[in-house]
Design a protein around this motif. Structure first.
Motif, PDB file in Angstrom:
ATOM      1  N   ASN A 206     -66.823 -59.701   4.288  1.00 42.32           N
ATOM      2  CA  ASN A 206     -66.445 -60.994   4.881  1.00 42.32           C
ATOM      3  C   ASN A 206     -65.660 -60.801   6.178  1.00 42.32           C
ATOM      4  O   ASN A 206     -64.593 -61.366   6.374  1.00 42.32           O
ATOM      5  N   VAL A 207     -66.206 -59.973   7.059  1.00 46.00           N
ATOM      6  CA  VAL A 207     -65.534 -59.689   8.329  1.00 46.00           C
ATOM      7  C   VAL A 207     -66.439 -60.024   9.499  1.00 46.00           C
ATOM      8  O   VAL A 207     -67.671 -60.117   9.366  1.00 46.00           O
ATOM      9  N   GLU A 208     -65.807 -60.192  10.643  1.00 45.34           N
ATOM     10  CA  GLU A 208     -66.514 -60.481  11.888  1.00 45.34           C
ATOM     11  C   GLU A 208     -65.612 -60.094  13.051  1.00 45.34           C
ATOM     12  O   GLU A 208     -64.405 -59.915  12.877  1.00 45.34           O
ATOM     13  N   THR A 230     -61.001 -56.167  17.948  1.00 43.19           N
ATOM     14  CA  THR A 230     -60.348 -56.824  16.817  1.00 43.19           C
ATOM     15  C   THR A 230     -61.363 -57.408  15.846  1.00 43.19           C
ATOM     16  O   THR A 230     -62.225 -58.206  16.228  1.00 43.19           O
ATOM     17  N   LEU A 231     -61.240 -56.988  14.600  1.00 44.90           N
ATOM     18  CA  LEU A 231     -62.002 -57.571  13.498  1.00 44.90           C
ATOM     19  C   LEU A 231     -61.135 -58.607  12.809  1.00 44.90           C
ATOM     20  O   LEU A 231     -59.910 -58.489  12.773  1.00 44.90           O
ATOM     21  N   GLN A 232     -61.773 -59.623  12.238  1.00 44.28           N
ATOM     22  CA  GLN A 232     -61.031 -60.612  11.484  1.00 44.28           C
ATOM     23  C   GLN A 232     -61.757 -60.926  10.182  1.00 44.28           C
ATOM     24  O   GLN A 232     -62.978 -60.824  10.085  1.00 44.28           O
ATOM     25  N   SER A 233     -60.961 -61.267   9.187  1.00 42.46           N
ATOM     26  CA  SER A 233     -61.498 -61.653   7.886  1.00 42.46           C
ATOM     27  C   SER A 233     -60.916 -63.002   7.501  1.00 42.46           C
ATOM     28  O   SER A 233     -59.706 -63.225   7.669  1.00 42.46           O
ATOM     29  N   CYS A 234     -61.759 -63.885   7.025  1.00 40.36           N
ATOM     30  CA  CYS A 234     -61.271 -65.189   6.582  1.00 40.36           C
ATOM     31  C   CYS A 234     -60.456 -65.000   5.313  1.00 40.36           C
ATOM     32  O   CYS A 234     -60.991 -64.598   4.277  1.00 40.36           O
ATOM     33  N   GLY A 262     -70.157 -60.361   7.991  1.00 38.18           N
ATOM     34  CA  GLY A 262     -70.749 -59.485   6.990  1.00 38.18           C
ATOM     35  C   GLY A 262     -69.780 -58.406   6.563  1.00 38.18           C
ATOM     36  O   GLY A 262     -68.607 -58.680   6.305  1.00 38.18           O
ATOM     37  N   SER A 263     -70.250 -57.155   6.552  1.00 36.06           N
ATOM     38  CA  SER A 263     -69.429 -56.049   6.073  1.00 36.06           C
ATOM     39  C   SER A 263     -69.410 -54.913   7.095  1.00 36.06           C
ATOM     40  O   SER A 263     -70.302 -54.803   7.943  1.00 36.06           O
ATOM     41  N   ILE A 264     -68.386 -54.081   6.982  1.00 33.66           N
ATOM     42  CA  ILE A 264     -68.286 -52.883   7.804  1.00 33.66           C
ATOM     43  C   ILE A 264     -67.817 -51.739   6.920  1.00 33.66           C
ATOM     44  O   ILE A 264     -66.923 -51.915   6.086  1.00 33.66           O
ATOM     45  N   THR A 265     -68.454 -50.580   7.079  1.00 35.61           N
ATOM     46  CA  THR A 265     -68.061 -49.364   6.363  1.00 35.61           C
ATOM     47  C   THR A 265     -67.607 -48.354   7.400  1.00 35.61           C
ATOM     48  O   THR A 265     -68.340 -48.038   8.340  1.00 35.61           O
ATOM     49  N   GLY A 291     -74.755 -62.453   8.805  1.00 30.38           N
ATOM     50  CA  GLY A 291     -74.532 -63.741   8.166  1.00 30.38           C
ATOM     51  C   GLY A 291     -73.822 -64.734   9.073  1.00 30.38           C
ATOM     52  O   GLY A 291     -73.404 -64.409  10.196  1.00 30.38           O
ATOM     53  N   GLU A 292     -73.670 -65.960   8.577  1.00 32.47           N
ATOM     54  CA  GLU A 292     -72.981 -66.995   9.340  1.00 32.47           C
ATOM     55  C   GLU A 292     -71.489 -66.691   9.391  1.00 32.47           C
ATOM     56  O   GLU A 292     -70.910 -66.180   8.447  1.00 32.47           O
TER      57      GLU A 292
END
Length: 481
Positions: A206-208, A230-234, A262-265, A291-292
């Motif tokens: 759940n990141v973008e 910068t990544l952000q997560s709701c 989506g996701s990041i590894t 994803g949205e």
């Protein structure tokens, strides 16, 4: 030129060409699974040596004390790990990380070496044994907090640091087994990532990337070495942010940042100076953001369905009012309601919940403060919020837990299933008497009847400081209308 000589040269060229092309069929550049004979024999000898002992990652890290001169390891010990990083894309340089397990890892270590393209030898998931005798354990840069295995030392105005392993040290001390394990990244949230995760392969869902990065690339061409994006997560009502760092030497630096969610590894690492935790990609194949984009919740859509400020509770005795349960699992000291005047800790209210082991005369104190039951099926989304403070926490611990199978009796507290919640809790480095907000902790993944617990772990031994005090106030449960 003699025709026979020309024919011989042509034949040699053809044979060489066939030899070269026969090494790689159909452009298959996979990492070979076989080991060189010398490496294989060295590993077999190490594992067969009755005087050689395997040590844990914690043991290795415990051998280094910041600020002290670094001596070579003089005992016959080794550590086993699994490679978590790759320099295939150039995002790591003359280094790789290992973690203590291919799944559910708890710790990582850094290895620095005077070698590039290590992905051919130390591929992701490769089981590696590091013979530590005569190697050095410390930091590559003093104060960065990244425990590193190296081949030597040097001292500057900041202290003694480790230097890279040379080719001979790598060949004799960093030994691969034939096993390459499938790596299962540790799933975490941004708020859960800590120093203990450095070197560990993690996945965050759940990141973008932040809105202002739309149309930009992983690397900023005006930067000389590294670029942070910068990544952000709701996180419900607010975004939680974290930095992704990309090297100027990475092959993917000019790829456009994805615009979806989506996701990041990636591997947890640190900035050059060690001031901040960051994520570092092995490959952009590990970024899946199709994803949205997520949307934040509106606090106006939520009501407080339960709150506790501990006002009106009898002070000085174990908390037992308003459906709360306090239980001393080990020792006799327990959670009490205290007046902020009596505790010497000005709080948001006049009364707080407090637990400390000072003067308990017990080596170990474990005490639970458990909330009234919460029906998680009676409404929509629920969030937990509270405030915490400490009075010289002195290495004692406060855990925030949830259980959906506790039966409400003190006899079964220790046998119930308790899961840690990602609540922000006051730390040792927070100023004494300041209150720290937990943030809004999402409870939507749980259902049924639930209890929230604050578990204190400390003690008052004859030596060592684990006798600090933690305080809780303004406990709330918010639910969607």
């Amino acid at each position: 030129m003699n025709k026979s000589i020309k024919f011989l040269k042509l034949t040699l060229v053809l044979v060489a060409s066939l030899a070269i092309t026969s090494c790689v069929q159909d452009d298959d550049y996979t990492v070979p699974s076989s080991l060189g004979q010398e490496e294989n024999l060295a590993l077999q000898a190490l594992l067969a040596d009755p005087t050689a002992n395997e040590v844990s990652f914690a043991d290795v890290k415990g051998m280094y004390t910041e600020g002290e001169f670094i001596d070579p390891v003089d005992t016959n010990i080794y550590v086993k790990g699994y490679v978590s990083s790759s320099d295939f894309t150039g995002n790591f340089f003359k280094e790789f990380y290992i973690q203590d397990s291919p799944s559910n890892p708890t710790s990582g270590l850094k290895i620095i070496l005077n070698q590039v393209d290590t992905y051919n030898q130390f591929n992701i998931g490769r089981e590696v044994y590091v013979n530590l005798k005569n190697l050095y354990i410390g930091e590559e840069r003093v104060g960065n907090g990244v425990i590193t295995i190296g081949g030597g030392t040097e001292t500057d105005q900041y202290g003694t640091t480790v230097t890279s392993l040379n080719d001979i040290q790598v060949a004799s001390g960093v030994l691969r087994s034939t096993e390459t394990s499938e790596m299962t990244p540790l799933t975490v949230t941004f708020s859960e990532i800590s120093n203990s995760h450095v070197g560990v392969l993690v996945t965050v869902d759940n990141v973008e990337f932040t809105d202002n990065l739309n149309g930009l690339r992983y690397f900023d061409p005006i930067q000389q070495y590294d670029t942070q994006r910068t990544l952000q997560s709701c996180g419900g009502f607010n975004y939680t942010e974290f930095q992704l760092e990309t090297s100027a030497f990475s092959s993917f630096k000019y790829e456009l940042l994805p615009t979806g969610n989506g996701s990041i590894t990636a591997v947890v690492s640190k900035t050059f100076d060690g001031a901040s935790l960051i994520l570092a990609l092995n490959s952009t194949d590990d970024v899946n953001m199709d994803g949205e984009r997520c949307s934040l919740l509106d606090i106006g859509d939520f009501n407080t369905i339960f709150e506790e400020d501990f006002e009106g509770m009898p002070t000085g005795s174990a908390i037992s009012s308003n459906g709360w349960t306090s239980f001393a699992e080990v020792g006799t000291y327990n959670w009490r309601a205290l007046s902020t005047t009596d505790s010497g800790n000005p709080g948001p209210g006049n009364t707080i919940a407090s637990m400390g082991a000072y003067n308990s005369s017990t080596d170990v104190n474990i005490a639970w403060l458990i909330s009234p039951v919460l029906d998680l099926d009676a409404q929509g989304l629920e969030f937990l919020n509270f405030q915490s403070s400490n009075s010289f926490s002195d290495n004692s611990e406060l855990e925030v837990l949830i259980s959906t199978d506790w039966d409400g009796t003190t006899a079964n507290i220790a046998t119930a299933t308790w899961t840690a919640l990602p609540a922000a809790v006051v730390g040792d480095d927070e100023n004494y008497q300041e209150w720290f907000d937990s943030g809004l902790v999402n409870l939507s993944s749980y259902s049924g009847s639930a209890y929230i617990a604050f578990k204190y772990i400390g003690g008052f031994p004859s030596s060592g400081d684990i006798d600090g005090t933690f305080e809780i106030d303004n406990y709330k449960i918010l639910a969607e209308n």
